[in-house]
Design an enzyme around this catalytic site. Structure first.
Site, PDB file in Angstrom:
ATOM      1  CG  ASP A  59      -1.829   1.181   1.326  1.00  0.00           C
ATOM      2  OD1 ASP A  59      -1.542   2.214   0.690  1.00  0.00           O
ATOM      3  OD2 ASP A  59      -2.843   1.094   2.054  1.00  0.00           O
ATOM      4  CB  SER A 137      -5.194  10.104 -16.088  1.00  0.00           C
ATOM      5  OG  SER A 137      -6.504  10.240 -16.613  1.00  0.00           O
ATOM      6  CE1 TYR A 150      -7.655   8.996 -11.363  1.00  0.00           C
ATOM      7  CE2 TYR A 150      -8.064  10.351 -13.304  1.00  0.00           C
ATOM      8  CZ  TYR A 150      -7.533   9.209 -12.731  1.00  0.00           C
ATOM      9  OH  TYR A 150      -6.880   8.288 -13.501  1.00  0.00           O
ATOM     10  CE  LYS A 154      -3.925   9.476 -12.107  1.00  0.00           C
ATOM     11  NZ  LYS A 154      -2.891   8.434 -11.965  1.00  0.00           N
TER      12      LYS A 154
END
Length: 290
Positions: A59, A137, A150, A154
């Site tokens: 993790d 992404s 998100y 990124k």
């Protein structure tokens, strides 16, 4: 093409339980690398284990896991050829709606965890003149509605990658960014589940403002995933970045990612806003006819 001097070298792939990470681990193992595949559960370790794939419980937000990985790499006589920072989570909600702890979690996994692993393994990569491959992404170039957390992480990962590349290129370590569009993995479906859970907690006023947007975005995510690249196809692009003698600094993965990056580069903000809004309207729920 993998060279004979690379065969048997180590590559670390985080987030290798499923999807792109698992496909990349298998492709690199097929090319002759020994892959340390980061997984979060023992069940996933048993699924991906093979002669050249060694699962590592990882993790990336837990310092003790990162330390154990570092010890594993340091104690191995083989050179570390590459670190592939692939672990990630998707969280979609309007900026007003997403709780701050969810913002922090998105950045912990999608940014700070990658920095932690990179910092820990950089000494080995500097010694081997290896490379860092960060899986970003299309959201690292375009922040669509409900993608604030998100895309924010990124975008930051892209900036960190640029800075790191300029710091360590003179030291012989290459930094490469992969920008996937829609990929046929479980990530989007998990993101939709999370979006619906967060939407269920909205106030009535927030529901009025955002419910149609969230429903349209969920349908858009599902559509983009269904028409996207397979994990195996994405793995081929990541493997190219890992093995090319002179890799590009960035690779897009999928036609949607290539088109979106071009539009972001060429169009003014308002024009891009209008295109994205029109695309969302195509996925809005149909109003019942009277």
């Amino acid at each position: 093409m993998t060279t004979s001097s690379e065969l048997g070298k180590l590559i670390v792939v985080t987030g290798a339980s499923t999807g792109m990470g698992a496909a990349t681990a298998r492709e690199l193992a097929r090319r002759g690398f020994h892959v340390l595949a980061g997984v979060r559960r023992e069940h996933d370790a048993g699924t991906i284990r093979s002669a050249r794939i060694e699962p590592v419980i990882l993790d990336i937000t837990r310092p003790e896991h990162v330390e154990a990985l570092t010890t594993r790499v340091t104690d191995d006589p083989r050179a570390l050829h590459a670190l592939i920072n692939n672990a990630g989570i998707q969280v979609n909600a309007p900026v007003e709606v997403l709780p701050l702890d969810q913002w922090r979690q998105a950045f912990e996994v999608n940014l700070f965890g990658h920095i932690a692993v990179t910092q820990a393994l950089l000494p080995a990569l500097l010694h081997s003149k290896g490379r860092v491959i960060n899986i970003s992404s299309i959201g690292g170039r375009i922040a669509m509605a409900t993608y604030g957390a998100y895309a924010g992480a990124k975008f930051a990962l892209e900036a960190v990658s640029d800075s790191l590349r300029r710091e360590i290129a003179p030291l012989g370590v290459q930094v490469i960014v992969i920008e996937p569009g829609g990929i046929r993995t479980q990530m989007a479906s998990r993101g939709i589940t999370t979006a619906n859970r967060l939407a269920a907690r909205m106030t009535p006023e927030q529901d009025t403002r955002y419910s149609t947007l969230i429903q349209a975005n969920n349908k858009l995510m599902a559509s983009g995933t269904a028409s996207g690249l397979t994990p195996d196809a994405a793995a081929q692009i990541i493997t190219k970045a890992a093995t090319a003698r002179r890799p590009h600094t960035r690779y897009t993965a999928g036609r949607d990612a290539t088109l979106a990056t071009r539009l972001a580069r060429l169009l003014p903000d308002r024009a891009l806003d209008n295109i994205l809004a029109a695309n969302l309207r195509r996925h809005q729920p149909q109003k019942p006819t009277p």
